[in-house]
Design an enzyme around this catalytic site. Structure first.
Site, PDB file in Angstrom:
ATOM      1  N   ASP A   1       0.850  -1.183   0.000  1.00 15.43           N
ATOM      2  CA  ASP A   1       0.000   0.000   0.000  1.00 15.43           C
ATOM      3  C   ASP A   1       0.892   1.241   0.000  1.00 15.43           C
ATOM      4  O   ASP A   1       1.645   1.465   0.943  1.00 15.43           O
ATOM      5  CB  ASP A   1      -0.875  -0.049   1.254  1.00 15.43           C
ATOM      6  CG  ASP A   1      -1.794   1.132   1.422  1.00 15.43           C
ATOM      7  OD1 ASP A   1      -1.657   2.142   0.694  1.00 15.43           O
ATOM      8  OD2 ASP A   1      -2.661   1.066   2.317  1.00 15.43           O
ATOM      9  N   ILE A   2       0.800   2.049  -1.046  1.00 13.91           N
ATOM     10  CA  ILE A   2       1.666   3.221  -1.149  1.00 13.91           C
ATOM     11  C   ILE A   2       1.431   4.213  -0.009  1.00 13.91           C
ATOM     12  O   ILE A   2       2.344   4.932   0.382  1.00 13.91           O
ATOM     13  CB  ILE A   2       1.543   3.902  -2.534  1.00 13.91           C
ATOM     14  CG1 ILE A   2       2.731   4.838  -2.776  1.00 13.91           C
ATOM     15  CG2 ILE A   2       0.194   4.620  -2.677  1.00 13.91           C
ATOM     16  CD1 ILE A   2       2.908   5.263  -4.214  1.00 13.91           C
TER      17      ILE A   2
ATOM     18  N   ASN B   1      -6.260  12.485 -10.609  1.00 10.26           N
ATOM     19  CA  ASN B   1      -7.043  12.890 -11.763  1.00 10.26           C
ATOM     20  C   ASN B   1      -6.817  14.388 -11.940  1.00 10.26           C
ATOM     21  O   ASN B   1      -6.290  15.058 -11.052  1.00 10.26           O
ATOM     22  CB  ASN B   1      -8.528  12.504 -11.635  1.00 10.26           C
ATOM     23  CG  ASN B   1      -9.217  13.204 -10.500  1.00 10.26           C
ATOM     24  OD1 ASN B   1      -9.135  14.426 -10.350  1.00 10.26           O
ATOM     25  ND2 ASN B   1      -9.922  12.449  -9.679  1.00 10.26           N
TER      26      ASN B   1
ATOM     27  N   VAL C   1      -5.551   4.886  -6.192  1.00 12.51           N
ATOM     28  CA  VAL C   1      -4.434   5.480  -5.455  1.00 12.51           C
ATOM     29  C   VAL C   1      -4.784   6.898  -5.004  1.00 12.51           C
ATOM     30  O   VAL C   1      -4.521   7.288  -3.865  1.00 12.51           O
ATOM     31  CB  VAL C   1      -3.153   5.500  -6.332  1.00 12.51           C
ATOM     32  CG1 VAL C   1      -2.059   6.332  -5.691  1.00 12.51           C
ATOM     33  CG2 VAL C   1      -2.656   4.083  -6.577  1.00 12.51           C
ATOM     34  N   ASP C   2      -5.399   7.669  -5.894  1.00 11.00           N
ATOM     35  CA  ASP C   2      -5.746   9.059  -5.601  1.00 11.00           C
ATOM     36  C   ASP C   2      -6.636   9.156  -4.362  1.00 11.00           C
ATOM     37  O   ASP C   2      -6.351   9.912  -3.425  1.00 11.00           O
ATOM     38  CB  ASP C   2      -6.444   9.661  -6.825  1.00 11.00           C
ATOM     39  CG  ASP C   2      -6.565  11.175  -6.780  1.00 11.00           C
ATOM     40  OD1 ASP C   2      -5.837  11.819  -6.010  1.00 11.00           O
ATOM     41  OD2 ASP C   2      -7.383  11.706  -7.547  1.00 11.00           O
TER      42      ASP C   2
ATOM     43  N   THR D   1      -2.410   2.340 -14.660  1.00 10.14           N
ATOM     44  CA  THR D   1      -2.725   0.912 -14.839  1.00 10.14           C
ATOM     45  C   THR D   1      -4.049   0.496 -14.212  1.00 10.14           C
ATOM     46  O   THR D   1      -4.468  -0.643 -14.390  1.00 10.14           O
ATOM     47  CB  THR D   1      -1.602   0.019 -14.286  1.00 10.14           C
ATOM     48  OG1 THR D   1      -1.484   0.242 -12.879  1.00 10.14           O
ATOM     49  CG2 THR D   1      -0.287   0.296 -14.985  1.00 10.14           C
ATOM     50  N   GLY D   2      -4.700   1.395 -13.504  1.00  6.79           N
ATOM     51  CA  GLY D   2      -5.989   1.076 -12.892  1.00  6.79           C
ATOM     52  C   GLY D   2      -7.122   1.408 -13.853  1.00  6.79           C
ATOM     53  O   GLY D   2      -7.216   0.837 -14.940  1.00  6.79           O
ATOM     54  N   VAL D   3      -7.947   2.376 -13.469  1.00 11.75           N
ATOM     55  CA  VAL D   3      -9.111   2.729 -14.291  1.00 11.75           C
ATOM     56  C   VAL D   3      -8.718   3.311 -15.646  1.00 11.75           C
ATOM     57  O   VAL D   3      -9.539   3.346 -16.553  1.00 11.75           O
ATOM     58  CB  VAL D   3     -10.074   3.689 -13.558  1.00 11.75           C
ATOM     59  CG1 VAL D   3     -10.669   3.031 -12.334  1.00 11.75           C
ATOM     60  CG2 VAL D   3      -9.398   4.998 -13.204  1.00 11.75           C
TER      61      VAL D   3
END
Length: 170
Positions: free
Chosen positions: A11-12, A25, A34-35, A124-126
């Site tokens: 987990d970052i 975004n 992540v955001d 790499t996510g949404v």
């Protein structure tokens, strides 16, 4: 100087680094993935600085491929570097924008004096960037960027992401 590269699965928001990179975004006001995790764990100070950036320099949002820093709030870091990754396209090559996210984040880190930077797997996510290609671009860009950052840690959320970055890092 080329920074040392280290890979971590986890987990970052739990990483200790001078700067943690947020796959933001363009609104800079939080979101999913992540955001959202960085905004939730870092607390209201991050959102407050992001709102100030929107009210001043980035009224229309942060452009794709650019980066800007705020406080890290309650995270175990001094700064969060927000960068907006491109949405993957099967018909348009946007790899230069993804590479720019890493380059610009390292430039901002240099401006701040950061020596350790933790990156997620941007886009790499949404935004659906294929992991092997995203990993190749990320690792190659970090290796090719002249920076004073001493260590880059790619913090990968799951085994699949870790494996893709491990293959790219050789």
């Amino acid at each position: 100087m080329t920074p040392a590269i280290r890979l971590v699965q986890g987990d970052i928001t739990r990483q200790r680094a001078d700067a943690i990179v947020n796959a933001a975004n363009s609104s800079l006001l939080g979101g999913g993935g992540v955001d959202g995790a960085i905004h939730r764990r870092g607390g209201p100070a991050i959102l407050q600085e992001c709102r100030a950036l929107r009210a001043s320099r980035y009224g229309k949002g942060l452009p794709t491929g650019q980066a800007v820093a705020t406080t890290a709030g309650e995270l175990d870091a001094r700064w969060v570097i927000h960068t907006v990754g491109p949405v993957h396209s099967a018909t348009e090559d946007r790899s230069h924008l993804l590479a720019s996210c890493y380059r610009e984040s390292l430039r901002v880190a240099d401006d701040l004096g950061a020596r350790t930077v933790a990156f997620p797997a941007i886009s790499t996510g949404v935004y659906r960037w294929p992991l092997p290609d995203a990993a190749r671009i990320a690792v190659a860009t970090v290796r090719a960027t002249d920076t004073r950052v001493e260590e880059v840690v790619f913090v990968l959320f799951d085994e699949r992401s870790y494996a893709a970055f491990a293959a790219a890092a050789g």
